[in-house]
Design a protein around this motif. Structure first.
Motif, PDB file in Angstrom:
ATOM      1  N   THR A  88     -19.994  -5.971  -5.393  1.00  8.57           N
ATOM      2  CA  THR A  88     -19.564  -5.733  -4.013  1.00  8.57           C
ATOM      3  C   THR A  88     -18.101  -5.334  -3.959  1.00  8.57           C
ATOM      4  O   THR A  88     -17.715  -4.400  -3.248  1.00  8.57           O
ATOM      5  CB  THR A  88     -19.789  -6.991  -3.155  1.00  8.57           C
ATOM      6  N   MET A  89     -17.263  -6.028  -4.730  1.00  3.51           N
ATOM      7  CA  MET A  89     -15.837  -5.724  -4.712  1.00  3.51           C
ATOM      8  C   MET A  89     -15.519  -4.399  -5.388  1.00  3.51           C
ATOM      9  O   MET A  89     -14.581  -3.703  -4.993  1.00  3.51           O
ATOM     10  CB  MET A  89     -15.047  -6.869  -5.361  1.00  3.51           C
ATOM     11  N   VAL A  90     -16.283  -4.039  -6.414  1.00  4.96           N
ATOM     12  CA  VAL A  90     -16.105  -2.721  -7.035  1.00  4.96           C
ATOM     13  C   VAL A  90     -16.476  -1.626  -6.038  1.00  4.96           C
ATOM     14  O   VAL A  90     -15.765  -0.621  -5.899  1.00  4.96           O
ATOM     15  CB  VAL A  90     -16.950  -2.601  -8.318  1.00  4.96           C
ATOM     16  N   PHE A  91     -17.591  -1.815  -5.325  1.00  4.81           N
ATOM     17  CA  PHE A  91     -17.985  -0.856  -4.280  1.00  4.81           C
ATOM     18  C   PHE A  91     -16.910  -0.773  -3.204  1.00  4.81           C
ATOM     19  O   PHE A  91     -16.571   0.316  -2.734  1.00  4.81           O
ATOM     20  CB  PHE A  91     -19.309  -1.286  -3.628  1.00  4.81           C
ATOM     21  N   PHE A  92     -16.396  -1.929  -2.810  1.00  6.94           N
ATOM     22  CA  PHE A  92     -15.392  -1.973  -1.750  1.00  6.94           C
ATOM     23  C   PHE A  92     -14.113  -1.266  -2.176  1.00  6.94           C
ATOM     24  O   PHE A  92     -13.496  -0.549  -1.377  1.00  6.94           O
ATOM     25  CB  PHE A  92     -15.105  -3.430  -1.386  1.00  6.94           C
ATOM     26  N   LEU A  93     -13.718  -1.458  -3.441  1.00 12.57           N
ATOM     27  CA  LEU A  93     -12.540  -0.760  -3.950  1.00 12.57           C
ATOM     28  C   LEU A  93     -12.775   0.743  -3.978  1.00 12.57           C
ATOM     29  O   LEU A  93     -11.912   1.533  -3.563  1.00 12.57           O
ATOM     30  CB  LEU A  93     -12.184  -1.269  -5.349  1.00 12.57           C
ATOM     31  N   GLY A  94     -13.967   1.143  -4.458  1.00  9.80           N
ATOM     32  CA  GLY A  94     -14.284   2.566  -4.488  1.00  9.80           C
ATOM     33  C   GLY A  94     -14.301   3.178  -3.104  1.00  9.80           C
ATOM     34  O   GLY A  94     -13.725   4.258  -2.877  1.00  9.80           O
ATOM     35  N   ALA A  95     -14.946   2.495  -2.151  1.00 14.69           N
ATOM     36  CA  ALA A  95     -15.003   3.003  -0.775  1.00 14.69           C
ATOM     37  C   ALA A  95     -13.616   3.058  -0.151  1.00 14.69           C
ATOM     38  O   ALA A  95     -13.279   4.004   0.578  1.00 14.69           O
ATOM     39  CB  ALA A  95     -15.929   2.119   0.061  1.00 14.69           C
ATOM     40  N   SER A  96     -12.776   2.063  -0.451  1.00 20.13           N
ATOM     41  CA  SER A  96     -11.414   2.038   0.094  1.00 20.13           C
ATOM     42  C   SER A  96     -10.593   3.197  -0.463  1.00 20.13           C
ATOM     43  O   SER A  96      -9.793   3.806   0.264  1.00 20.13           O
ATOM     44  CB  SER A  96     -10.740   0.705  -0.254  1.00 20.13           C
ATOM     45  N   LEU A  97     -10.769   3.513  -1.743  1.00 16.21           N
ATOM     46  CA  LEU A  97     -10.074   4.653  -2.331  1.00 16.21           C
ATOM     47  C   LEU A  97     -10.505   5.959  -1.674  1.00 16.21           C
ATOM     48  O   LEU A  97      -9.685   6.851  -1.424  1.00 16.21           O
ATOM     49  CB  LEU A  97     -10.333   4.702  -3.837  1.00 16.21           C
ATOM     50  N   VAL A  98     -11.803   6.065  -1.390  1.00 14.00           N
ATOM     51  CA  VAL A  98     -12.306   7.275  -0.710  1.00 14.00           C
ATOM     52  C   VAL A  98     -11.691   7.394   0.679  1.00 14.00           C
ATOM     53  O   VAL A  98     -11.206   8.461   1.074  1.00 14.00           O
ATOM     54  CB  VAL A  98     -13.850   7.234  -0.611  1.00 14.00           C
ATOM     55  N   VAL A  99     -11.721   6.291   1.421  1.00  9.59           N
ATOM     56  CA  VAL A  99     -11.159   6.293   2.771  1.00  9.59           C
ATOM     57  C   VAL A  99      -9.668   6.603   2.741  1.00  9.59           C
ATOM     58  O   VAL A  99      -9.159   7.392   3.544  1.00  9.59           O
ATOM     59  CB  VAL A  99     -11.411   4.930   3.459  1.00  9.59           C
ATOM     60  N   TYR A 100      -8.947   5.998   1.798  1.00 11.20           N
ATOM     61  CA  TYR A 100      -7.515   6.241   1.676  1.00 11.20           C
ATOM     62  C   TYR A 100      -7.245   7.700   1.304  1.00 11.20           C
ATOM     63  O   TYR A 100      -6.297   8.314   1.798  1.00 11.20           O
ATOM     64  CB  TYR A 100      -6.931   5.313   0.617  1.00 11.20           C
ATOM     65  N   GLY A 101      -8.092   8.255   0.445  1.00 12.03           N
ATOM     66  CA  GLY A 101      -7.927   9.636   0.030  1.00 12.03           C
ATOM     67  C   GLY A 101      -8.176  10.647   1.129  1.00 12.03           C
ATOM     68  O   GLY A 101      -7.641  11.766   1.084  1.00 12.03           O
ATOM     69  N   LEU A 102      -8.970  10.262   2.136  1.00 13.59           N
ATOM     70  CA  LEU A 102      -9.211  11.169   3.263  1.00 13.59           C
ATOM     71  C   LEU A 102      -7.947  11.384   4.092  1.00 13.59           C
ATOM     72  O   LEU A 102      -7.830  12.378   4.818  1.00 13.59           O
ATOM     73  CB  LEU A 102     -10.325  10.607   4.156  1.00 13.59           C
ATOM     74  N   ASN A 103      -7.017  10.412   3.993  1.00 13.13           N
ATOM     75  CA  ASN A 103      -5.716  10.516   4.663  1.00 13.13           C
ATOM     76  C   ASN A 103      -5.844  10.787   6.156  1.00 13.13           C
ATOM     77  O   ASN A 103      -5.216  11.680   6.722  1.00 13.13           O
ATOM     78  CB  ASN A 103      -4.852  11.605   4.014  1.00 13.13           C
ATOM     79  N   ILE A 104      -6.703  10.020   6.804  1.00 13.84           N
ATOM     80  CA  ILE A 104      -6.846  10.098   8.252  1.00 13.84           C
ATOM     81  C   ILE A 104      -6.034   8.971   8.863  1.00 13.84           C
ATOM     82  O   ILE A 104      -6.144   7.820   8.441  1.00 13.84           O
ATOM     83  CB  ILE A 104      -8.320   9.978   8.674  1.00 13.84           C
ATOM     84  N   GLN A 105      -5.223   9.285   9.820  1.00 14.12           N
ATOM     85  CA  GLN A 105      -4.346   8.296  10.445  1.00 14.12           C
ATOM     86  C   GLN A 105      -5.166   7.103  10.951  1.00 14.12           C
ATOM     87  O   GLN A 105      -6.233   7.270  11.512  1.00 14.12           O
ATOM     88  CB  GLN A 105      -3.580   8.935  11.607  1.00 14.12           C
ATOM     89  N   GLN A 106      -4.680   5.891  10.761  1.00  9.65           N
ATOM     90  CA  GLN A 106      -5.353   4.623  11.063  1.00  9.65           C
ATOM     91  C   GLN A 106      -6.430   4.336  10.016  1.00  9.65           C
ATOM     92  O   GLN A 106      -6.501   3.246   9.476  1.00  9.65           O
ATOM     93  CB  GLN A 106      -5.958   4.597  12.467  1.00  9.65           C
ATOM     94  N   PHE A 107      -7.277   5.304   9.750  1.00  8.21           N
ATOM     95  CA  PHE A 107      -8.341   5.115   8.777  1.00  8.21           C
ATOM     96  C   PHE A 107      -7.747   4.941   7.384  1.00  8.21           C
ATOM     97  O   PHE A 107      -8.229   4.132   6.592  1.00  8.21           O
ATOM     98  CB  PHE A 107      -9.264   6.332   8.825  1.00  8.21           C
ATOM     99  N   ALA A 108      -6.689   5.702   7.078  1.00  5.80           N
ATOM    100  CA  ALA A 108      -6.024   5.588   5.785  1.00  5.80           C
ATOM    101  C   ALA A 108      -5.424   4.194   5.616  1.00  5.80           C
ATOM    102  O   ALA A 108      -5.409   3.636   4.516  1.00  5.80           O
ATOM    103  CB  ALA A 108      -4.946   6.659   5.654  1.00  5.80           C
ATOM    104  N   LYS A 109      -4.929   3.627   6.695  1.00  2.00           N
ATOM    105  CA  LYS A 109      -4.372   2.272   6.646  1.00  2.00           C
ATOM    106  C   LYS A 109      -5.457   1.259   6.302  1.00  2.00           C
ATOM    107  O   LYS A 109      -5.219   0.314   5.541  1.00  2.00           O
ATOM    108  CB  LYS A 109      -3.729   1.930   7.989  1.00  2.00           C
ATOM    109  N   LEU A 110      -6.644   1.447   6.839  1.00  2.00           N
ATOM    110  CA  LEU A 110      -7.759   0.574   6.499  1.00  2.00           C
ATOM    111  C   LEU A 110      -8.107   0.706   5.029  1.00  2.00           C
ATOM    112  O   LEU A 110      -8.418  -0.267   4.359  1.00  2.00           O
ATOM    113  CB  LEU A 110      -8.972   0.913   7.363  1.00  2.00           C
ATOM    114  N   GLY A 111      -8.065   1.960   4.533  1.00  2.00           N
ATOM    115  CA  GLY A 111      -8.330   2.180   3.119  1.00  2.00           C
ATOM    116  C   GLY A 111      -7.323   1.456   2.247  1.00  2.00           C
ATOM    117  O   GLY A 111      -7.686   0.830   1.242  1.00  2.00           O
ATOM    118  N   GLU A 112      -6.054   1.533   2.629  1.00  2.96           N
ATOM    119  CA  GLU A 112      -5.011   0.840   1.881  1.00  2.96           C
ATOM    120  C   GLU A 112      -5.237  -0.671   1.904  1.00  2.96           C
ATOM    121  O   GLU A 112      -5.086  -1.356   0.886  1.00  2.96           O
ATOM    122  CB  GLU A 112      -3.643   1.181   2.474  1.00  2.96           C
TER     123      GLU A 112
END
Length: 275
Positions: A88-112
């Motif tokens: 679960t945590m590996v998936f969460f890290l991977g998903a967070s990296l994807v979200v952070y990489g999208l660089n969408i304002q607010q959404f990128a902060k969630l990824g971080e």
């Protein structure tokens, strides 16, 4: 409450639901797991997203995240393993990296924020489980015995429930039918503690909190996680004594992630008030 802080609360709820879904699918009810995933998707739709220009090379983070998720899924399929908290945590890290990489304002902060949570968990897991195990450091069994089993047994005896310690992580519980219960593995509560440490650490970094405040809140998170786990184990003892082992196992499957969701929400409320 500002939209960004609402988003952080939503992402924590998604994490709790996703963790619960993983536990339900591996140890409990597949139907309950599916319902929790659907609830997580529903909460995801509540996130407020504002577009912004993409940063240079941000796609690299997204690519690393996708590769990480695919690698974990492929490994578990090949090894025929059931998904667990570590997956679960590996998936969460991977998903967070994807979200952070999208660089969408607010959404990128969630990824971080997600990166901080999952990376902290994996870092602590590697130290206390993998590294200590490789070095033959018997930390986990000693922690389970002295910090979980003995304190909970002392409390249970106050209720007049006959219980006897028969091994490092094993107790004999009296009743109509004597029961042997092993207090180890998930019962240590370290997983929840690692997650709460990651939540506080991630929040403090994003909000640029002072070091002394961060350390104080990390101490609070550790204490709260520890006490919450003792309460959980005591509830399991009482359930086993009055209703039997089968009922206890059902409660064991559901109780952990529910308490985590409640504690994580309380920690976030404390962080908001403290900030």
């Amino acid at each position: 409450m500002p939209e960004e802080n609402k988003n952080i609360l939503y992402i924590l709820l998604i994490l709790a639901l996703f963790t619960g879904a993983t536990i339900e699918m591996s140890e409990g009810s597949a139907l309950a797991g599916i319902v929790l995933i659907l609830l997580a998707v529903l909460v995801f739709t509540r996130l407020q997203i504002t577009s912004s220009a993409s940063a240079k090379n941000s796609y690299i983070y997204a690519l690393i995240g996708v590769v990480m998720i695919i690698a974990d899924v492929a490994y578990n399929l090949q090894a025929l393993n059931q998904l667990g908290t570590l997956d679960t945590m590996v998936f969460f890290l991977g998903a967070s990296l994807v979200v952070y990489g999208l660089n969408i304002q607010q959404f990128a902060k969630l990824g971080e924020f997600g990166i901080y949570i999952s990376a902290s968990f994996l870092f602590l897991f590697i130290i206390f489980y993998s590294t200590f195990g490789a070095l033959n450091i018997d930390f986990l069994h000693l922690f389970d015995h002295y910090f979980v089993l003995l304190p909970t047994v002392s409390v249970i005896k106050l209720f007049g429930i006959p219980v006897e310690v028969v091994a490092t992580e094993t107790v004999q519980l009296g009743g109509v039918v004597p029961m042997t219960i092993v207090i180890g593995g998930p019962c240590s509560g370290l997983y929840s503690m690692f997650l709460l440490i990651g939540i506080v650490f991630g929040y403090s970094r994003i909000e640029k909190m002072e070091l002394n405040k961060t350390l104080a809140l990390l101490g609070v998170a550790v204490v709260v996680a520890y006490i919450s786990n003792l309460v959980r184990v005591i509830i399991l003892y009482i359930t086993a004594f009055y209703y039997g082992l089968d009922t206890m196992m059902v409660v064991h499957t559901h109780l952990g992630w529910i308490i985590f969701a409640a504690v994580a929400g309380s920690i976030m409320f404390l962080l908001e008030k403290y900030r």
